[in-house]
Enzyme design. Structure first.
Site, PDB file in Angstrom:
ATOM      1  N   VAL A 494       0.824  -1.222   0.000  1.00  0.00           N
ATOM      2  CA  VAL A 494       0.000   0.000   0.000  1.00  0.00           C
ATOM      3  C   VAL A 494       0.859   1.273   0.000  1.00  0.00           C
ATOM      4  CG1 VAL A 494      -1.905  -1.167   1.154  1.00  0.00           C
ATOM      5  CG2 VAL A 494      -0.233   0.052   2.516  1.00  0.00           C
ATOM      6  N   GLU A 495       0.217   2.391  -0.273  1.00  0.00           N
ATOM      7  CA  GLU A 495       0.851   3.718  -0.305  1.00  0.00           C
ATOM      8  C   GLU A 495       2.098   3.736  -1.203  1.00  0.00           C
ATOM      9  OE1 GLU A 495       1.027   6.036   3.180  1.00  0.00           O
ATOM     10  OE2 GLU A 495      -0.776   5.189   4.031  1.00  0.00           O
ATOM     11  N   GLY A 496       1.974   3.124  -2.372  1.00  0.00           N
ATOM     12  CA  GLY A 496       3.099   3.053  -3.301  1.00  0.00           C
ATOM     13  C   GLY A 496       3.803   1.731  -3.120  1.00  0.00           C
TER      14      GLY A 496
END
Ligand SMILES: Cc1cc2nc3c(=O)[nH]c(=O)nc-3n(C[C@H](O)[C@H](O)[C@H](O)COP(=O)(O)OP(=O)(O)OC[C@H]3O[C@@H](n4cnc5c(N)ncnc54)[C@H](O)[C@@H]3O)c2cc1C
Length: 814
Positions: A494-496
């Site tokens: 997640v988040e990149g």
């Protein structure tokens, strides 16, 4: 030969201490004049004038050199798409730019004040956070309930855990970034489901976007409700067709008129979307939705393709489908898909109102930068500290071959890595949070610490699992590490997602944003007025050339002197690392420039090179954080081994990545030349050695202030029947029994007692009066406590099936 040598020396000095071009040219001319007069080589004077004059006459220089390069660059540099441009513009630069400068200004790091908790924040951690942690039973949550219990949800809402970033004027807690990080870290050390639940509304949840872009009306309505937990938010960007490349989403909104809540001819948007993996989505009451907005009838203006837009949609709106859940690796946080077909919303549901239509990508990039620098780094620190504390203690408690696991060299190597990596994680987390509190919004650094800290946490937890052996693998209420191990890929993705973040984002964005000249050069190339663009480009180009030359000289000089002549912060223990950092920073800047010069726009696709560059930049950043953290904590003697291990590990990794970069860059003759400049006497860094490994391993298997400092801020349960409380209890009991154990072993060596475990000879030792009753009791207590810790859960087949059935029953009810 002497004159040539003196000339080269002067050129090197002029590049090392860069003076402006005119002064440098004058000094060179003076030297050549003297040299020519004394050697009768008068032709040198017109030759040098021929070279130096055009360089100093701007008009001529532009005509002969800059214009050609300007036009070549204009056609070679690919135009950035709007989403790439907005990602590039997000946030600012900070210490990352200093590393890129090849000559870090230590004042920037020195001036960063250490973040401290206010009394109110500390009271929150000692009060509601402590209570929340004590309420969390990870096994019950992840196995039986597949959700947080209702009383936990109520407690989270009541104490405004979801409003940490919301100002007090809107009913939130208005905590510093550091306090926010401490709260997430502490909860993560108890239950990742609860940590993720609290994390999301405080990071990308619409509150952050509302604060930055919301209309006053939206802020006054939503923020107090979000702070009190009356609204549960989620943020929906990802879908089946758009994961890492979120900008490619097919989700669309078309501006049109329709009837809304009985009002005919309402101007609004007809939405169609399909999203997945949305955290808190299944229980959300308000959906932050990202979609592409189109206005084919030009009802809003003359633009048909308006761009990515964000709207806040109450989930009870007709046509919104929400509630189904994904099952992310046995975690129990709420996560699921949502979709909508021909959902009509009024225009004022656009976040920030109609003026912000089309600004969605910019909003996301800006907000992601800070959220990403806090949430997962805090979770990683919580997980790392938790594993060090518990699996470290386990290595002391658990015995094989009649000795504690922690005494085996093989295990020591693993323990040392866990302690060192956790120190690095915590250093980067707290220093970066302090930078955010100072007002920085460093987007490249946020990518660095998201990637590095989750990877390092993965290494710590994996090491912990290896130490735990079967007790980490067999799940049950008594297993404190298995679920954490399972949840790691969520943090990685997640988040990149990490591969993309390392190989594309960190250096790709860093090279442009942090480099002292590149971004301005690109702007000058894209300048609408070609003449102004050329003038700016010319100025920058010559400064850039000087910078490239400076870094060659600096790399060699700092390599030859080991940077010892540099004035840096630090004490006798840490100064050498600051100097090596400065040395590697010059080498990094040199190699980065060469890569951009030779590969240009292709670099974007050369992800292996970009990945190694990211490793250099990241490790130099982490090493800087370690030095700052060590200093912030008072340069404690007991923490020296942690500081040494961490600096050596990060600098060694940076050095190895530099070697890989030189292997991959084009033109081996040039890279060999660079190798001679950067490593003239071979590579200076070695990985942490045996002594450090022993010292760090010992730190995790004994009680000490350094161990408490390393694991500070996590939840510690002292109840002997708690999943980790029993470890704390057993650890103390085993340590208390240690002198008696040593006494028994000494007696066994003298053959006054037979061989075997200490427990097996206890009765005999008592009978023979070799031990007192109190001593025997210490051994017995330790033995009982140890037994509790080493036991793993077992179930009947029915119990296991019942758990699965219960979970699916809960699913269908929610
Ligand atoms: C548990 C969970 C919670 C989530 N919560 C949310 C949420 O609340 N809101 C939301 O909008 N999204 C959320 N996401 C989505 C998350 O952001 C995406 O999973 C992520 O962006 C990756 O997309 P993907 O899974 O489709 O993988 P893909 O994009 O298909 O990527 C697969 C792999 O390819 C790599 N890759 C992709 N492109 C490149 C490239 N150019 N170079 C090198 N490698 C590349 C990636 O690094 C990854 O390793 C969540 C996901 C999960 C699993």
């Amino acid at each position: 030969m002497i004159w040539i040598f003196a000339f080269l020396l002067l050129v090197a000095v002029l590049f090392y201490q860069p003076l402006n071009l005119l002064v440098s040219s004058a000094l060179l001319l003076l030297f050549i004049f003297i040299a020519a007069s004394l050697t009768d080589l008068f032709w040198l004077i017109p030759l040098s004038l021929l070279i130096l004059l055009p360089l100093n006459l701007r008009g001529l220089r532009r005509l002969l050199i800059s214009k050609k390069l300007y036009l070549a660059a204009k056609s070679a540099i690919p135009e950035l798409s709007q989403t790439e441009q907005e990602a590039m513009d997000a946030g600012n630069t900070w210490w990352d730019a200093e590393i890129f400068s090849g000559k870090p200004d230590w004042k920037v790091l020195d001036n960063l004040a250490e973040s401290r908790l206010s009394d109110e924040e500390q009271a929150f951690l000692d009060g509601p956070v402590e209570t929340l942690c004590s309420m969390l039973d990870d096994w019950e949550i992840t196995h039986n309930l597949q959700d947080l219990p209702q009383e936990v949800w109520d407690f989270i809402k009541q104490h405004r855990f979801c409003g940490m970033i919301i100002p007090e004027s809107y009913g939130g807690l208005d905590y510093s970034n550091y306090a926010h990080s401490q709260v997430v870290m502490k909860i993560a050390s108890r239950c990742s489901t609860a940590a993720v639940t609290v994390m999301v509304p405080n990071s990308l949840g619409p509150a952050k976007l509302l604060l930055a872009y919301g209309t006053e009306e939206q802020k006054s309505y939503y923020l107090p409700r979000l702070a009190k937990g009356e609204e549960i938010p989620c943020f929906a960007l990802t879908g089946p067709e758009a994961g890492s490349d979120a900008g490619a989403m097919p989700d669309s909104g078309v501006v049109c008129y329709s009837t809304f809540q009985g009002k005919e001819n309402t101007l609004g948007i007809r939405l169609n979307w399909e999203k997945r993996y949305i955290t808190l989505g299944p229980v959300a009451t308000v959906l932050g939705l990202a979609f592409k907005l189109y206005d084919p009838d030009q009802l809003l203006g003359d633009q048909e393709n308006i761009g990515i837009t964000v709207a806040l949609i109450p989930t009870d709106t007709e046509g919104v489908n929400i509630g189904r859940r994904h099952f992310p690796l046995n975690s129990a946080f709420q996560n699921g898909p949502n979709w909508g077909k021909d959902v009509f919303i009024p225009l004022d549901w656009i976040l920030g109102g109609v003026e912000q239509a089309g600004n969605g990508w910019k909003m996301l990039m800006q907000s992601l930068a800070t959220g990403r620098a806090i949430s997962l780094p805090a979770l990683s620190a919580g997980a790392g500290k938790f594993t060090c504390r518990n699996s470290g203690a386990y290595a002391r408690i658990r015995k094989q071959f009649n000795v504690s696991l922690g005494e085996f060299e093989g295990i020591q190597e693993v323990l040392a890595r866990m302690a060192g990596q956790t120190y690095i994680i915590d250093a980067a987390r707290s220093v970066t949070a302090a930078a955010l509190d100072q007002g920085e919004k460093p987007s490249v650094i946020s990518a660095i610490i998201k990637y590095e800290l989750t990877e390092r946490m993965r290494s710590v937890v994996r090491d912990g699992m290896d130490i735990q052996g079967g007790s980490g693998i067999c799940l049950g209420p008594g297993n404190y590490l298995g679920r954490l191990y399972q949840v790691i890929p969520v943090c990685i993705t997640v988040e990149g997602a990490n591969i993309l973040t390392r190989t594309m984002m960190i250096f790709g964005q860093g090279a442009v944003r942090c480099h002292p000249y590149i971004y301005q050069e690109i702007k000058s190339i894209n300048h609408e007025n070609e003449q102004t663009g050329l003038e700016q480009f010319d100025e920058l180009l010559f400064k850039h050339m000087g910078f490239f030359m400076h870094n060659q000289v600096a790399s060699l000089w700092l390599a030859m002197t080991g940077g010892r002549l540099l004035k840096t912060p630090g004490d006798e223990n840490s100064r050498h690392y600051y100097q090596t950092l400065a040395r590697f920073s010059a080498a990094f800047a040199l190699l980065a420039d060469y890569a951009m010069m030779t590969l240009g726009g292709q670099l974007k696709r050369k992800e292996r090179i970009s990945g190694f560059f990211a490793d250099i930049l990241s490790n130099l950043y982490l090493c800087s954080c370690v030095l700052k953290h060590y200093q912030n904590q008072g340069s404690q003697q007991q923490d020296l081994s942690l500081m040494h291990w961490s600096c050596q590990q990060t600098l060694y990794s940076a050095q190895q990545a530099m070697t890989s970069v030189m292997r991959l860059l084009p033109f081996s003759l040039v890279t060999t030349y660079f190798k001679c400049l950067i490593f003239p006497f071979g590579k200076p860094m070695l990985p942490p050695g045996d002594d450090l490994i022993r010292q760090l391993a010992a730190l995790l298997v004994q009680e000490s202030e350094a161990r408490d400092r390393l694991t500070y801020g996590i939840y510690l349960d002292q109840r002997p029947d708690d999943v980790t409380g029993c470890i704390e209890h057993a650890f103390k009991a085993v340590l208390a029994a240690q002198p008696v154990e040593q006494k028994i072993k000494a007696l066994q060596r003298k053959r006054e007692l037979p061989k075997g475990s200490v427990e097996s000879v206890l009765d005999q030792a008592l009978e023979q009066g070799l031990l007192s009753q109190e001593e025997a009791e210490l051994i017995q207590l330790a033995s009982v406590a140890r037994r509790t810790v080493i036991m793993v859960d077992d179930f009947s087949s029915e119990e296991l099936r019942a758990g699965a059935l219960k979970a699916s029953a809960n699913d269908s009810m929610s």
